[in-house]
Design an enzyme around this catalytic site. Sequence first.
Site, short mmCIF file in Angstrom:
data_model
loop_
_atom_site.label_atom_id
_atom_site.label_comp_id
_atom_site.label_asym_id
_atom_site.label_seq_id
_atom_site.Cartn_x
_atom_site.Cartn_y
_atom_site.Cartn_z
N SER A 14 30.05 -42.20 5.68
CA SER A 14 29.72 -41.30 6.48
C SER A 14 29.30 -42.16 7.65
O SER A 14 29.37 -41.71 8.49
CB SER A 14 29.11 -40.19 5.79
OG SER A 14 27.16 -40.74 6.04
N CYS A 76 30.49 -44.99 0.37
CA CYS A 76 29.43 -43.42 0.22
C CYS A 76 29.01 -42.88 -1.51
O CYS A 76 30.34 -42.68 -1.66
CB CYS A 76 29.52 -43.01 1.71
SG CYS A 76 28.99 -40.82 1.40
N GLU A 155 17.77 -44.48 9.29
CA GLU A 155 18.42 -44.39 10.21
C GLU A 155 17.26 -44.39 11.54
O GLU A 155 18.56 -45.41 12.51
CB GLU A 155 19.39 -43.47 10.25
CG GLU A 155 20.36 -43.22 10.17
CD GLU A 155 21.76 -42.48 10.28
OE1 GLU A 155 21.68 -41.47 10.78
OE2 GLU A 155 22.58 -42.49 8.90
N CYS A 187 22.33 -43.69 -2.91
CA CYS A 187 22.90 -43.73 -1.25
C CYS A 187 22.98 -44.62 -1.05
O CYS A 187 21.57 -45.59 -0.61
CB CYS A 187 21.51 -42.55 -1.14
SG CYS A 187 21.93 -42.21 0.77
#
Length: 279
Positions: A14, A76, A155, A187
């Site tokens: 993603s 992902c 992030e 993840c």
Amino acid sequence: MENRQTRPIGIFDSGVGGLTVMRAIIERMPGEDLIYLGDTARVPYGNRGAETVRCYAVNAAALLERHQIKALVVACNTASAYGLAALRDKLSIPVFGVISPVARRAAILSESGSIAVLGTRGTIRSRAYQRALLELRPELDVHPVACPLLVPLAEEGWLDGTVTQQVLEHYLADLVPTEVDTLILGCTHYPILRDAIAGVTERLLTGPTTLLDSARATAEAVAQKLGDAGLLKETDAEGTRQFLLTDLPEGFVETAERFFGRPLQQECEHVDIVDTTGE
Ligand code: DGL
């Protein structure tokens, strides 16, 4: 292209999380040419519904197929949970997800038989890890933990510190009374939070806990399968890397390099993803 061995491997996520898988693939198979697709225009996948994620995965695979890839790595967990079956149905090349390889390692390694899985809401809701683990060892005790705040923390580069530790303590609190000895980072964003997760796990849980991430286990599975199928490039020369993104947000390169663990070197290329699922 005549020779399938020399074709690139396609990798998609993603956004930036799959770069941890790409990094592991480079470490394991440095000679392979790799094309990475980050669907940055539609990230995050983790909070979306099953059908949406499946469509996104099919769109991404169709784009990479146009680059003559010899194999596809769905880097992902959320897309692996919801899209793998559809992709294997549609594509005639090997398609790898990130769930089975790490589930296999966890099922082998856990001595207590109690395994925790951290993942996005979507991955946990899909029960894909529970299915994979229980198929391998039906007596396992699996503890799924949805951790929606970990992707934004990773992030933002909040890799440790008070806020990240408090968030982790909150998520891991339910594991305190368990016998968990193996924790799956379910993840592809989570490997860069590994130190913080290890620290909190050590403080909260009673026994030693092994942390497993899907990046290394997947790279190993890809190397073995492509090797067995005679599909690996036979060369010592470093492979080429290409980065395709559906959006180029400000600060992307800096964030991406944190996940990749090295400079990207090549320019990131903007691509438009076409919705082919209605065809
Ligand atoms: N890296 C994705 C995964 O492994 C999560 C990021 C997202 O929510 O898009 O599930």
